[in-house]
Design an enzyme around this catalytic site. Structure first.
Site, PDB file in Angstrom:
ATOM      1  N   SER A   8       0.806  -1.220   0.000  1.00  0.00           N
ATOM      2  CA  SER A   8       0.000   0.000   0.000  1.00  0.00           C
ATOM      3  C   SER A   8       0.835   1.264   0.000  1.00  0.00           C
ATOM      4  CB  SER A   8      -0.914   0.028   1.235  1.00  0.00           C
ATOM      5  OG  SER A   8      -0.137   0.010   2.416  1.00  0.00           O
ATOM      6  N   CYS A   9       2.098   1.151   0.395  1.00  0.00           N
ATOM      7  CA  CYS A   9       2.932   2.358   0.480  1.00  0.00           C
ATOM      8  C   CYS A   9       4.373   2.003   0.205  1.00  0.00           C
ATOM      9  CB  CYS A   9       2.813   3.006   1.848  1.00  0.00           C
ATOM     10  SG  CYS A   9       3.941   4.398   2.062  1.00  0.00           S
ATOM     11  N   GLY A  10       4.830   2.299  -1.003  1.00  0.00           N
ATOM     12  CA  GLY A  10       6.185   1.960  -1.376  1.00  0.00           C
ATOM     13  C   GLY A  10       7.242   2.768  -0.658  1.00  0.00           C
TER      14      GLY A  10
END
Length: 282
Positions: free
Chosen positions: A114-116
């Protein structure tokens, strides 16, 4: 790679009727990316296009810019105690002379689907210098009608989403609206990396005459990946973040959000949008 989807038994309740049935789910597994043999990052991804994913990730990190920078990518055997190959570890070998940024080598990042950016020490580490400034000469001129058509075309190119409902997608379109490539993944940043990595492998960077269309929101990271690949237009079906707008404004990226039907918001780079004169004056 055949692990794109998996089957699980579910309890289904519909209007009070209860039944059990198998359901098709998108696969999610970790991928460890090593750079010249040294562990660099772990990302949760949908298996498939792993080499392109690793290459695209290193484009966004400022390590790779052309096909000649890349010597080889291989799966690493012996990644488990019994020495078997899980196909979840890849090693990227760069060509001699490719400069490796210190911040890249010194960090070991766990990247969620969801969040690199999770685990980044600071935004300064993300604001890597782009190899190519956004320079679409002559500038793209895109009509709102052309942009409005892209979300449906992106959705139509998502075969795994149709089976699972659990994937993000990213697509590259030409300035005439031609669909050039599309990729799916549990992480929207991974889908973009797969697109960019394929372009690197085909020696097609910079992508200066293209539009990047993504499902979901437009985060700072996605804007950065577009800039690092030389893409002049990023469009998303949902909202951008404030930092994504700031980056787009600084770099000349056209950023379009809430692209749904005939409606859209243009947050930066409005000069690439070809408006009717009367509409623009109104």
């Amino acid at each position: 790679m055949g692990r794109v989807t998996e089957r699980r038994k579910v309890l289904r309740i519909r209007d009070g009727a209860v039944s059990t049935r198998p359901d098709t789910l998108v696969a999610e597994e970790p991928l460890e990316i090593r750079l010249n043999g040294k562990p660099l990052a772990i990302t949760m991804r949908t298996p498939g296009d792993d080499f392109a994913l690793a290459a695209g990730f290193l484009v966004s990190e400022g390590v790779l810019a052309t096909a000649s920078d890349l010597r080889n990518i291989v799966y690493c055997a012996g990644a488990t105690v019994d020495g078997s190959n899980t196909y979840n570890v890849v090693d990227v070998q760069t060509a001699p002379g490719v400069r490796l940024p210190d911040f890249t080598l010194e960090r070991n990042v766990y990247t969620s689907s969801s969040c690199g950016l999770c685990g980044k020490a600071s935004l300064d580490a993300v604001r890597t210098t782009a190899r190519w400034p956004i320079a679409d000469t002559p500038p793209l001129r895109l009509t709102p009608e052309l942009l409005a058509d892209l979300p449906d075309r992106l959705r139509g190119a998502q075969p795994v989403f149709e089976r699972t409902g659990g994937l993000h997608a990213a697509a590259l379109f030409g300035e005439d609206g031609e669909l050039l490539d599309t990729r799916e993944d549990v992480g929207r940043h991974n889908a973009v990396d797969k697109l960019v990595g394929r372009a690197l492998q085909n020696d097609a960077l910079p992508l200066s005459r293209t539009i990047l269309m993504v499902s979901g929101r437009a985060s700072f990271e996605l804007a950065q990946k577009a800039v690092m690949a030389g893409i002049p237009v990023l469009a998303a079906v949902s909202a951008p973040s404030s930092l994504a707008v700031d980056l787009a404004t600084e770099t000349g990226l056209t950023l379009v959000g809430f692209l749904r039907g005939s409606s859209m918001n243009v947050y930066a780079g409005q000069d690439r949008i070809a408006l009717r004169e009367a509409a623009a004056q109104g």
